[in-house]
Design an enzyme around this catalytic site. Structure first.
Site, PDB file in Angstrom:
ATOM      1  N   SER A  18       0.847  -1.188   0.000  1.00 38.06           N
ATOM      2  CA  SER A  18       0.000   0.000   0.000  1.00 38.06           C
ATOM      3  C   SER A  18       0.880   1.234   0.000  1.00 38.06           C
ATOM      4  O   SER A  18       2.065   1.183   0.341  1.00 38.06           O
ATOM      5  CB  SER A  18      -0.918   0.005   1.231  1.00 38.06           C
ATOM      6  OG  SER A  18      -0.165   0.027   2.429  1.00 38.06           O
ATOM      7  N   GLY A  19       0.288   2.347  -0.390  1.00 35.96           N
ATOM      8  CA  GLY A  19       1.009   3.611  -0.440  1.00 35.96           C
ATOM      9  C   GLY A  19       0.036   4.757  -0.420  1.00 35.96           C
ATOM     10  O   GLY A  19      -1.175   4.580  -0.190  1.00 35.96           O
ATOM     11  N   GLY A  20       0.534   5.959  -0.674  1.00 31.00           N
ATOM     12  CA  GLY A  20      -0.300   7.140  -0.612  1.00 31.00           C
ATOM     13  C   GLY A  20      -1.399   7.159  -1.649  1.00 31.00           C
ATOM     14  O   GLY A  20      -2.430   7.801  -1.459  1.00 31.00           O
ATOM     15  N   LYS A  39      -5.180  -3.480  -8.378  1.00 26.89           N
ATOM     16  CA  LYS A  39      -4.589  -2.205  -7.995  1.00 26.89           C
ATOM     17  C   LYS A  39      -5.721  -1.195  -7.739  1.00 26.89           C
ATOM     18  O   LYS A  39      -6.367  -0.720  -8.664  1.00 26.89           O
ATOM     19  CB  LYS A  39      -3.679  -1.731  -9.137  1.00 26.89           C
ATOM     20  CG  LYS A  39      -2.971  -0.414  -8.951  1.00 26.89           C
ATOM     21  CD  LYS A  39      -2.048  -0.199 -10.152  1.00 26.89           C
ATOM     22  CE  LYS A  39      -1.339   1.143 -10.127  1.00 26.89           C
ATOM     23  NZ  LYS A  39      -0.430   1.296 -11.276  1.00 26.89           N
ATOM     24  N   ASP A 133       9.398   6.235 -17.146  1.00 26.93           N
ATOM     25  CA  ASP A 133       9.774   5.994 -15.743  1.00 26.93           C
ATOM     26  C   ASP A 133      10.408   4.621 -15.566  1.00 26.93           C
ATOM     27  O   ASP A 133      10.106   3.892 -14.631  1.00 26.93           O
ATOM     28  CB  ASP A 133       8.553   6.134 -14.836  1.00 26.93           C
ATOM     29  CG  ASP A 133       8.946   6.335 -13.366  1.00 26.93           C
ATOM     30  OD1 ASP A 133      10.086   6.808 -13.115  1.00 26.93           O
ATOM     31  OD2 ASP A 133       8.132   6.032 -12.484  1.00 26.93           O
TER      32      ASP A 133
END
Length: 542
Positions: A18-20, A39, A133
């Site tokens: 998990s992330g922001g 996702k 990226d």
């Protein structure tokens, strides 16, 4: 998600990271039992229309990419309570994890990583898409040593000018300057990652965005730190001017193979893949199949300034420009502690569990120690969910790629039914299902070939299409097996399947493919054989 919404038709198994921007879970498709990675976009990000547009744009882009070297996209689902991408689950670890564990790889393993991810980039470049990226966090290494390219969150159509965005340690000079998106920038980032595999450090180590910008724009290419045999690849790939680099990833693969065979012999790829598999095996608890606990995905990068170089007259002007760019980047990088910009999707986990230590990672888009920055606004196209009483909108890719130039048109996801991801193992077809027609044509390249399979069916249910690749010394001779691709399609309207395959150097001049189906086609199999372009003394392709 905080509101408890999940994608209909899937059973959640556990969280992978998990992330922001959201979280990624391992789930199982209820209809087939296939494990997938889902996702989810966070509630906070769903309140930002620009970020939602970027999320939808990533789904459209992935739907147009078909390559064994890119994580497969299955479905985009959007409802009043949530939005999610359903993707192939890769049982592997990020290249960043491998480098954190081992420090570096030997040249053959590094060449295998570079080749595999370049082939993924090549698929994107053929579709007119620039990744923007590429970095170790966005390369997944499977247990067998193969690799896949992931996370197209800030990708752009070739020739568009989406602004300054990317991960500073891997950004090409023209990317820092906001020039139009170009495949040569992806070649630069891939070479920077290759350099890091070889040496254990990034090509440039500026202490802040400004120093990094100037170094990428003006500092000499540090080729002497790499093994002498592969320095031509470093020198070409990290050239300051785009026109001095290979024009795209496919061209770079041809150069890589020539250098690798000359330096390490024809078996370099097999040895390199075994070595890479051995390095991945040192991290068994990080594989999704291990069932380890998830962790967060936000980390702050740290760099240190090198010595022995200072900008010249032109460099001081670049420094001024870089200070401005750096200031913008600092205030728009999620990893630096502020909310992420709409385009910064790279802090989003996808398939592999978080990593221990200083760099938690959760798969294809884990940020690791390299934050992604994007100060610009997302594309102006504004896709909107379809109306009507259906509460959930679901979109799946079509065989044709998204347009490769210009701005993305507006798009509305429409409800789909009866979809299932590529199952493992292959589901048993319905007894009434028939394959009434099968054909294949092969278009050869220098080291690769594109197979176009035409399929006619009767009845309903899944059809498994198996493409067996061969090399030979004469047309129609399928002497040396060189891999197999498997595709599952739904019966119904006439279907076309397109697959590409890259052949090893020096093992035969004729590319061949044999196609079979389950259930078997009326004619049992279809095949085609064509001379590769690199064999100039042979007859031209038909």
């Amino acid at each position: 998600m905080s509101n408890g919404w999940t994608v209909p038709g899937y059973t959640e198994v556990r969280e992978l990271g998990s992330g922001g921007s959201g979280r990624v879970v391992l789930a199982v498709h209820d209809g087939t039992g296939t494990a997938v990675a889902v996702k989810y976009l966070s509630d906070r990000m769903r309140e930002d229309p620009a970020f939602v547009r970027e999320f939808r744009a990533e789904a459209r882009l992935l739907g147009g990419l078909v390559s064994p070297y890119v994580t497969q996209f299955y479905e985009y689902v959007e409802a009043p309570d949530g939005a999610a991408l359903v993707m192939e689950l890769i049982d592997g670890v990020s290249l960043r994890s491998v480098l954190l564990e081992s420090g570096r790889t030997d040249a053959e393993a590094a060449l295998v990583v570079l080749k595999g991810s370049l082939l993924g980039l090549a698929a994107a470049h053929r579709a007119g898409v620039v990744h923007r990226d590429y970095k170790p966090e966005n390369v997944l290494v499977a247990a067998d040593g193969s690799s896949k390219l992931v996370d197209f969150g800030i990708a752009a159509n070739r020739g568009t000018t989406p602004g300054v965005a990317g991960t500073p340690a891997y950004m090409a000079p023209e990317q820092w300057q906001g020039q139009p998106a170009s495949p040569t920038a992806d070649v630069y980032a891939a070479t920077a990652t290759f350099f890091e595999c070889l040496t254990g450090r990034k090509p440039y180590d500026g202490a802040n965005f400004a120093e990094l910008a100037v170094q990428h724009i003006e500092a000499p290419v540090p080729e002497t730190e790499a093994p002498e045999a592969v320095r031509p690849l470093i020198r070409r790939g990290l050239a300051k001017r785009p026109e001095q680099r290979p024009e795209n990833a496919e061209a770079f693969v041809a150069e890589l193979e020539a250098v690798a065979v000359a330096a390490y012999g024809p078996q370099w790829e097999e040895r390199g893949q075994r070595k890479l598999a051995a390095l991945a095996a040192l991290l068994p608890l990080l594989f999704p199949s291990a069932g380890g606990a998830a962790a967060g995905t936000t980390a702050v990068a740290t760099t240190s300034i090198g010595s022995g170089w200072a900008p010249g007259r032109g460099g001081w002007f670049a420094t001024g420009l870089a200070l401005v760019l750096g200031a913008v980047l600092v205030f728009t990088t999620d990893a630096a502690g502020t909310p992420p910009s709409p385009s910064a999707l790279s802090d989003f986990a996808t398939t592999s569990p978080a990593e221990p230590g200083s760099t938690p990672t959760a798969g294809p888009s884990a940020p690791g120690p390299s934050p992604t920055a994007s100060p610009t606004a997302p594309p102006t196209a504004s896709p909107s969910p379809s109306g009507g009483p259906t509460p959930t909108a679901s979109w799946s890719p079509t065989p044709t790629a998204w347009p490769s130039t210009g701005n993305s048109p507006s798009w509305s996801p429409t409800p789909t039914t009866g979809w299932s991801p590529t199952p493992t193992p292959t589901p048993t077809p319905s007894p009434t299902l028939q394959v009434t027609g099968l054909g294949v044509s092969l278009k050869p390249g220098v080291y690769r070939a594109d197979a176009t399979v035409s399929l006619a069916t009767r009845g309903s249910g899944p059809v498994t299409v198996v493409l067996q690749w061969f090399l030979g010394d004469a047309r129609g001779v399928y002497a040396v097996p060189d891999g197999t691709d498997t595709v599952v399609v739904q019966a119904g309207a006439p279907t076309t399947v397109v697959r590409s395959h890259t052949f090893p150097r020096g093992r035969g001049c004729y590319a061949g493919v044999r196609v079979t189906t389950k259930p078997a086609a009326a004619g049992a199999a279809a095949s085609d054989s064509q001379p590769l372009v690199r064999c100039t003394d042979l007859e031209p392709p038909r």
